[in-house]
Design an enzyme around this catalytic site. Structure first.
Site, PDB file in Angstrom:
ATOM      1  N   ASP A 141      39.189 -12.772 -52.461  1.00 23.36           N
ATOM      2  CA  ASP A 141      38.835 -12.600 -51.046  1.00 23.36           C
ATOM      3  C   ASP A 141      38.712 -13.960 -50.384  1.00 23.36           C
ATOM      4  OD1 ASP A 141      36.124 -11.063 -49.157  1.00 23.36           O
ATOM      5  OD2 ASP A 141      38.280 -11.209 -48.746  1.00 23.36           O
ATOM      6  N   LYS A 144      44.048 -16.719 -48.156  1.00 23.53           N
ATOM      7  CA  LYS A 144      45.114 -15.768 -48.513  1.00 23.53           C
ATOM      8  C   LYS A 144      46.328 -16.477 -49.110  1.00 23.53           C
ATOM      9  CE  LYS A 144      41.904 -13.544 -46.821  1.00 23.53           C
ATOM     10  NZ  LYS A 144      40.827 -13.207 -47.786  1.00 23.53           N
ATOM     11  N   ASP A 169      41.552  -8.402 -51.492  1.00 23.21           N
ATOM     12  CA  ASP A 169      41.287  -7.968 -50.119  1.00 23.21           C
ATOM     13  C   ASP A 169      42.369  -8.527 -49.192  1.00 23.21           C
ATOM     14  OD1 ASP A 169      38.699  -8.495 -47.609  1.00 23.21           O
ATOM     15  OD2 ASP A 169      39.982  -6.764 -47.977  1.00 23.21           O
ATOM     16  N   ASN A 170      42.542  -7.900 -48.031  1.00 25.89           N
ATOM     17  CA  ASN A 170      43.371  -8.444 -46.944  1.00 25.89           C
ATOM     18  C   ASN A 170      44.851  -8.604 -47.266  1.00 25.89           C
ATOM     19  OD1 ASN A 170      40.605 -10.516 -46.910  1.00 25.89           O
ATOM     20  ND2 ASN A 170      40.942  -9.044 -45.258  1.00 25.89           N
ATOM     21  N   GLU A 199      38.103  -4.920 -41.685  1.00 26.66           N
ATOM     22  CA  GLU A 199      36.671  -4.656 -41.502  1.00 26.66           C
ATOM     23  C   GLU A 199      36.291  -4.578 -40.015  1.00 26.66           C
ATOM     24  OE1 GLU A 199      37.867  -6.990 -43.565  1.00 26.66           O
ATOM     25  OE2 GLU A 199      37.200  -8.979 -43.017  1.00 26.66           O
TER      26      GLU A 199
HETATM   27  C1  LIG Z   1      40.318 -22.260 -51.741  1.00 28.57           C
HETATM   28  C2  LIG Z   1      39.023 -21.550 -51.765  1.00 28.57           C
HETATM   29  C3  LIG Z   1      38.593 -20.807 -50.674  1.00 28.57           C
HETATM   30  C4  LIG Z   1      37.381 -20.187 -50.750  1.00 28.57           C
HETATM   31  C5  LIG Z   1      36.834 -19.394 -49.656  1.00 28.57           C
HETATM   32  N1  LIG Z   1      35.538 -19.358 -49.369  1.00 28.57           N
HETATM   33  N2  LIG Z   1      35.393 -18.503 -48.344  1.00 28.57           N
HETATM   34  C6  LIG Z   1      36.598 -18.012 -48.022  1.00 28.57           C
HETATM   35  C7  LIG Z   1      36.830 -16.985 -46.958  1.00 28.57           C
HETATM   36  C8  LIG Z   1      38.244 -16.485 -46.925  1.00 28.57           C
HETATM   37  N3  LIG Z   1      38.376 -15.176 -46.217  1.00 28.57           N
HETATM   38  C9  LIG Z   1      39.117 -15.097 -45.110  1.00 28.57           C
HETATM   39  O1  LIG Z   1      39.661 -16.079 -44.635  1.00 28.57           O
HETATM   40  C10 LIG Z   1      39.216 -13.788 -44.400  1.00 28.57           C
HETATM   41  C11 LIG Z   1      39.708 -13.764 -43.091  1.00 28.57           C
HETATM   42  C12 LIG Z   1      39.806 -12.568 -42.372  1.00 28.57           C
HETATM   43  C13 LIG Z   1      40.348 -12.550 -40.994  1.00 28.57           C
HETATM   44  C14 LIG Z   1      40.140 -13.628 -40.140  1.00 28.57           C
HETATM   45  C15 LIG Z   1      40.651 -13.609 -38.849  1.00 28.57           C
HETATM   46  C16 LIG Z   1      41.359 -12.480 -38.399  1.00 28.57           C
HETATM   47  F1  LIG Z   1      41.832 -12.447 -37.139  1.00 28.57           F
HETATM   48  C17 LIG Z   1      41.566 -11.407 -39.240  1.00 28.57           C
HETATM   49  C18 LIG Z   1      41.065 -11.439 -40.539  1.00 28.57           C
HETATM   50  C19 LIG Z   1      39.383 -11.360 -42.952  1.00 28.57           C
HETATM   51  C20 LIG Z   1      38.901 -11.378 -44.269  1.00 28.57           C
HETATM   52  O2  LIG Z   1      38.491 -10.229 -44.858  1.00 28.57           O
HETATM   53  C21 LIG Z   1      38.829 -12.573 -44.993  1.00 28.57           C
HETATM   54  O3  LIG Z   1      38.377 -12.511 -46.289  1.00 28.57           O
HETATM   55  N4  LIG Z   1      37.519 -18.577 -48.820  1.00 28.57           N
HETATM   56  C22 LIG Z   1      36.628 -20.307 -51.896  1.00 28.57           C
HETATM   57  C23 LIG Z   1      37.137 -21.058 -52.946  1.00 28.57           C
HETATM   58  N5  LIG Z   1      38.304 -21.657 -52.878  1.00 28.57           N
HETATM   59 MG   LIG Z   2      38.368 -10.447 -46.935  1.00 35.57          MG
END
Ligand SMILES: Cc1cc(-c2n[nH]c(CCNC(=O)c3cc(-c4ccc(F)cc4)cc(O)c3O)n2)ccn1
Ligand SMILES: [Mg+2]
Length: 214
Positions: A141, A144, A169-170, A199
């Site tokens: 999650d 992406k 997810d996603n 979501e």
């Molecule tokens: C490289 C690495 C990375 C991590 C890390 N830590 N935290 C995350 C969060 C990432 N999640 C998302 O970006 C995300 C985005 C949307 C979204 C956004 C905008 C829109 F318009 C529509 C949908 C919806 C979702 O459900 C998501 O999960 N990554 C941790 C460790 N190593």
């Molecule tokens: Mg997500």
């Protein structure tokens, strides 16, 4: 100074949820996101699919990539058997600070190891740093564009065994096309798509569940 969205989400948890009650924490976050501000938690519709996969896997060792505010961390941890462990990686230190408090409020902190940092740096350290043998369940999650890279990295690091479950997810929104292409065409995985919605919205999204065949 201005509060951030994660800080406002945490305030809603403190105000509306009962300390030590994970379900009330999940409910408080979903109410906040439905009534006040959208946030990128997996949400309740996809969350119920996550719950069913966790329950049927009955995992002893779980990796979550992308903690954000700890919503899915709390959902997963509340379903784990005794002594099971969940390691969760969060890139953003401010979000990690909020997640620690959400996880503590829910009363699931002893099952959770929250690590601040990047998947590419920490996945190769899982065995030596945390005594992990293999993961029974991985919830992808995070960024992406890292799903595919990190799945290959977990394979290379010997962190998956026959029967390990990947739940992503996603895969529709924002989307992970290279991951889907790889995982659906690989003879090493059996994949299944669970259609759902992004979501707190009507936009299409879904979860991809893939079992590693070894
Ligand atoms: C490289 C690495 C990375 C991590 C890390 N830590 N935290 C995350 C969060 C990432 N999640 C998302 O970006 C995300 C985005 C949307 C979204 C956004 C905008 C829109 F318009 C529509 C949908 C919806 C979702 O459900 C998501 O999960 N990554 C941790 C460790 N190593
Ligand atoms: Mg997500």
């Amino acid at each position: 100074t201005q509060s951030t969205r994660p800080q406002r989400l945490l305030a809603a948890v403190h105000k509306k949820a009962t300390r030590g009650n994970p379900r009330s924490v999940v409910k408080a976050i979903d109410e906040f996101c439905n009534q006040n501000e959208w946030a990128m938690n997996v949400g309740n519709e996809k969350g119920e699919i996550l719950d069913s996969v966790v329950s049927e896997t009955n995992p002893g060792c779980v990796l979550e990539l992308g903690t954000y505010c700890g919503y899915s961390t709390v959902r997963i941890a509340s379903l784990l058997p005794p002594h099971a462990q969940l390691i969760t990686l969060e890139f953003n230190p401010d979000n990690a600070a909020v997640a620690r408090q959400v996880i503590a409020w829910a009363g699931v902190a002893e099952k959770v190891r929250l690590v601040e940092g990047e998947s590419g740096e920490w996945i190769p350290k899982m065995k030596e740093q945390f005594g992990v043998k293999t993961f029974d369940l991985v919830f992808l999650d995070h960024w992406k564009n890292r799903y595919l890279l990190d799945t290959k990295l977990m394979e290379e690091c010997g962190l998956l065994k026959k029967g390990s479950v990947l739940l992503a997810d996603n895969v529709v929104c924002p989307g992970a096309p290279d991951y889907l292409e790889y995982i659906r065409n690989s003879p090493q995985y059996k994949s299944q798509f669970f259609k759902s919605h992004l979501e707190y919205t009507k936009a299409e999204d879904g979860l991809e569940k893939s079992v590693f065949l070894g």
